[in-house]
Design an enzyme around this catalytic site. Structure first.
Site, PDB file in Angstrom:
ATOM      1  N   GLU A   1     -21.972   9.017   5.287  1.00 37.60           N
ATOM      2  CA  GLU A   1     -20.587   8.492   6.135  1.00 37.60           C
ATOM      3  C   GLU A   1     -20.014   9.343   7.068  1.00 37.60           C
ATOM      4  OE1 GLU A   1     -18.156   6.392   3.569  1.00 37.60           O
ATOM      5  OE2 GLU A   1     -19.556   5.956   2.048  1.00 37.60           O
TER       6      GLU A   1
ATOM      7  N   HIS B   1     -10.989  14.078  -7.532  1.00 33.32           N
ATOM      8  CA  HIS B   1      -9.877  14.333  -6.935  1.00 33.32           C
ATOM      9  C   HIS B   1      -9.267  15.614  -6.913  1.00 33.32           C
ATOM     10  CE1 HIS B   1     -10.280   9.833  -7.702  1.00 33.32           C
ATOM     11  NE2 HIS B   1      -9.877   9.946  -6.764  1.00 33.32           N
TER      12      HIS B   1
ATOM     13  N   ARG C   1       1.710  11.098   4.146  1.00 28.87           N
ATOM     14  CA  ARG C   1       0.624  10.338   4.304  1.00 28.87           C
ATOM     15  C   ARG C   1       0.781   9.017   4.993  1.00 28.87           C
ATOM     16  NH1 ARG C   1      -3.949  13.171   2.573  1.00 28.87           N
ATOM     17  NH2 ARG C   1      -3.501  15.055   1.977  1.00 28.87           N
TER      18      ARG C   1
ATOM     19  N   CYS D   1     -12.519   1.855  -7.360  1.00 25.40           N
ATOM     20  CA  CYS D   1     -12.002   3.148  -7.389  1.00 25.40           C
ATOM     21  C   CYS D   1     -10.975   3.305  -8.524  1.00 25.40           C
ATOM     22  CB  CYS D   1     -10.998   3.460  -6.277  1.00 25.40           C
ATOM     23  SG  CYS D   1     -11.822   3.924  -4.769  1.00 25.40           S
TER      24      CYS D   1
ATOM     25  N   GLU E   1     -14.326   4.109 -11.823  1.00 23.60           N
ATOM     26  CA  GLU E   1     -13.805   5.512 -12.210  1.00 23.60           C
ATOM     27  C   GLU E   1     -13.755   5.464 -13.829  1.00 23.60           C
ATOM     28  OE1 GLU E   1      -9.720   6.373 -10.636  1.00 23.60           O
ATOM     29  OE2 GLU E   1      -9.503   6.615 -12.897  1.00 23.60           O
TER      30      GLU E   1
ATOM     31  N   ASN F   1       0.907  -1.227   0.085  1.00 23.79           N
ATOM     32  CA  ASN F   1      -0.057   0.138  -0.003  1.00 23.79           C
ATOM     33  C   ASN F   1       0.944   1.380   0.152  1.00 23.79           C
ATOM     34  OD1 ASN F   1      -2.548   1.248  -0.150  1.00 23.79           O
ATOM     35  ND2 ASN F   1      -3.078   0.930   1.901  1.00 23.79           N
TER      36      ASN F   1
ATOM     37  N   ILE G   1     -21.346   8.200  -4.176  1.00 29.13           N
ATOM     38  CA  ILE G   1     -20.480   7.102  -4.247  1.00 29.13           C
ATOM     39  C   ILE G   1     -20.580   6.649  -2.446  1.00 29.13           C
ATOM     40  CG2 ILE G   1     -18.274   5.637  -4.277  1.00 29.13           C
ATOM     41  CD1 ILE G   1     -19.786   6.359  -6.998  1.00 29.13           C
ATOM     42  N   GLY G   2     -21.137   7.673  -1.770  1.00 27.75           N
ATOM     43  CA  GLY G   2     -21.182   7.398  -0.406  1.00 27.75           C
ATOM     44  C   GLY G   2     -21.006   8.714   0.624  1.00 27.75           C
TER      45      GLY G   2
END
Ligand code: GLN
Ligand code: ZN
Length: 668
Positions: A398, A608, A429, A557, A579, A24, A345-346
């Site tokens: 959410e 984005h 990050r 995604c 996407e 990741n 999408i949420g």
């Protein structure tokens, strides 16, 4: 390069970021053309080597190998058609020579040169480049230890074993079975074997007995002076140290090993193998034996009911009751959605206010009740905004979720969380993956209260929102002694109950997100089927427990479906959202080619960036999509969740989206 630049009349988008192999961790993709020249402007490896040397430590510098560097890059837009970055090797090698020669002059005895590309199928096509590169570099360099990790060398070993290298590092965590083949290949040479026996990818304590067995095998075959003990890969993928964890129970503390603890494991294993075992090492060996036995005992007495349930999964549990065509008719009636239904999408913007409320709850500055009241107010406001904009299938937004995986992990049995277990994702990050430690089950409904509340304040249909089993598994640290298949199926059963409960509570559509399904694909294609053979059923177990009337959605995604399209089709979700980058309608032709018949919402704009897409732009995209998909297949939605956006651009974009959908209803 990582952020792009939009200032002083310059408008350059950020460079592409990609996941580093199957981790990741992300890297910025280098771009090359036949014009590219290389120059050594700053020798970081040398500076750091010298810095350590000055305090009396001779380190082994680590550099990325030239073939992997070029192979992971891509051609710039202006490069000639058919240009291959690896063709630049002759121009790149002089720079590597200089870098390595500088290190040698500064006193470096050996250098680790990483060529992880060697665990991919594609490396077979770079044999010539490898031979050229290493025969040129070896004569001017310190001793070269070629490092491979995350997988096995397989047939690439035939040419790797003949390279003029001093050492070869192999990953025995991911691919312990390759040891015999590697020993046989290097035995006739002088190559030193570096054995990656301590996992650089998980957080579990090593089993010393298992590691020693591998080490002894190598020592017997080629002699202790030709064996090095190491972690399987860099320790970048593990948290720094267990010492920073104050909330784990002593039992849990005893299961884990983070980077610093893993380094000490390496040293213990090496001491035993080299015969320099002292009392401290003997003690460590004994303690390890006890820890591993305790952990096994814990595993053995884990949740029997869950295991029985997994063993009792039947093929019928994977399938919806009726085929899509039948379900669709029932769903159309029950949901009352118009043609070209609009949805999102949420998530909606996670504002500072939401984060502050969550932090206050964490610090107990507000009560559980106060927090719930706040979240409900948030949900109602998000519902009102969606109604005002005119969206058709609503979401609750959410606001109660810190992270799409952590939120579910915290509400399932079988997970443990760290306080400081941060792992770098890219730049500054970091993520703090949950750890799966035992059989997973759902003590009670997770999202039902929020979704039902959201449904109760509107006449429009509300879409429930869950993270899928494959994504929860792939974004957590899994157990090492139970297969990923079993862990995924346990998650799937827990989510299946949640989906069923949502339907019982009156929710008519449920989305199960699987953004990590694709990145979990094994590095080598021959291994894909083994992964898909449990990943796909897991999604189906989670979503197929409901009546035909429930509309299942899934979100991905990415748009890179070429190779795995039949798998996406096999999921049999009623609606998928994906996407779909602006120019690239090639993707949609794949859907047409395979005769995809379920419904689909290819994102009509990119979330984005804060840019607001115009109504015309969205209309044009719908028009283009209809060349490949039929009007009654299409959902109109953004390409991902809106949590990272601000409200201003979110509302403006969604108003344009709704207007474009209204236009489509009249036009088609
Ligand atoms: N439902 C999630 C959201 O909207 C999906 C996020 C994702 O795809 N990564 O935030
Ligand atoms: Zn997404």
């Amino acid at each position: 390069m990582g952020r792009g630049r939009q200032a002083d009349g310059v408008d350059v988008p950020a460079s592409e970021m990609k996941k580093w192999f199957d981790s990741n961790y992300h890297f910025v993709v280098p771009e090359f053309s036949e014009e590219t020249d290389f120059k050594l402007v700053f020798n970081k490896a040398l500076e750091e080597f010298t810095e350590a040397k000055n305090i009396g430590v001779t380190t082994r510098p680590v550099v990325l190998g030239p073939v992997t560097f070029l192979a992971l890059g891509k051609a710039t837009k202006d490069a000639k058609a058919g240009f291959r970055p690896v063709s630049l090797l002759p121009k790149l090698l002089p720079v590597y020579k200089q870098l390595l020669a500088d290190l040698k002059a500064a006193g470096a005895e050996s250098v680790q040169i990483d060529e992880p590309i060697l665990v991919l199928d594609v490396a077979a096509t770079y044999e010539k480049e490898f031979i050229t590169a290493y025969s040129e570099l070896a004569p001017v360099s310190p001793k070269l230890v070629l490092a491979t990790y995350y997988g096995r060398l397989d047939s690439n070993l035939t040419f790797v074993a003949k390279l003029p290298i001093a050492g070869l590092h192999i990953d025995l965590d991911r691919a312990p079975a390759q040891l015999d083949q590697v020993i046989a290949a290097v035995k006739p040479s002088n190559i030193i074997l570096s054995l990656g026996v301590v996992s650089g990818r998980n957080i579990w304590k090593s089993d010393f007995q298992a590691a020693l067995k591998l080490g002894q095998k190598a020592v017997e075959a080629i002699g202790a002076e030709r064996v090095i003990i190491a972690t399987s890969s860099s320790l970048l993928h593990t948290p720094v140290t267990l010492a920073a964890e104050k909330k784990l129970t002593p039992e849990q503390q005893d299961w884990f090993s983070f980077a610093l603890e893993k380094a000490s494991e390496v040293s213990t294993i090496a001491s035993v193998l080299s015969g320099s075992q002292d009392a401290k090492v003997t003690e460590a060996l004994e303690a390890n034996k006890v820890s591993i036995a305790k952990r096994r005992e814990f595993e053995r007495t884990s949740d029997d009911a869950v295991r029985k349930r997994v063993a009792a999964i039947t093929p019928e549990m994977l399938e919806r009751k009726s085929p899509f065509a039948v379900r669709k008719e029932i769903q159309v009636k029950q949901l009352g959605l118009p043609k070209f239904p609009t949805t999102t999408i949420g998530s909606f913007p996670q504002t500072q206010e939401i984060r502050t409320a969550r932090a206050k709850l964490g610090k107990k500055e507000i009560t559980e009740e106060e927090y719930k009241t706040f979240i409900k107010k948030e949900i109602e406001s998000v519902v009102r905004i969606q109604e005002k904009i005119g969206l058709d299938l609503l979401v609750h937004g959410e606001p109660e979720r810190n992270d799409m995986v952590q939120y579910f992990g915290e509400r399932l049995h079988g997970f443990v969380f760290t306080q400081n277990g941060w792992v770098q994702s890219y730049g500054s990050r970091y993520v703090r993956p949950p750890i799966i430690v035992s059989d997973v089950s759902r003590p009670g409904p997770i999202t039902v209260e929020w979704s039902s509340y959201a449904q109760s304040v509107t006449q429009k249909p509300m879409k429930g929102m869950l993270t899928g089993p494959v994504t929860i598994l792939n974004w957590s640290f899994p157990r090492a002694d139970v297969s990923r298949e079993i862990q995924c199926k346990q998650l799937a059963l827990a989510l299946r109950d949640e989906v069923v409960d949502l339907e019982k509570a009156g929710i008519k559509a449920v989305q199960v997100d699987e953004p990590a399904l694709r990145e979990g694909l094994p590095l080598r294609k021959p291994d894909w089927d083994a992964y898909l053979s449990w990943a796909l059923p897991s999604f189906k177990i989670a979503t197929a427990g409901v009546t035909d009337a429930l509309q299942t959605h899934s979100h991905f995604c990415y748009s890179d479906f070429g190779d795995i399209f039949p798998s996406i089709q096999a999921l049999d979700a009623d609606v998928i959202s994906i996407e779909a980058s602006k120019s690239d309608m090639k993707l949609l032709s794949t859907f047409k080619q395979y005769g995809y018949s379920n419904q689909i919402g290819p994102g009509v704009y990119d979330i984005h960036s804060p840019r607001v897409p115009s109504e015309q732009e969205i209309k044009d995209r719908i028009k283009a999509m209809l060349e490949f998909l039929s009007p009654d297949q299409l959902f109109i939605n953004p390409d991902c969740g809106l949590k990272t956006r601000a409200w201003k651009e979110t509302e403006a974009s969604l108003i344009n989206l709704v207007n474009a959908a209204r236009w489509a209803r009249q036009t088609y």
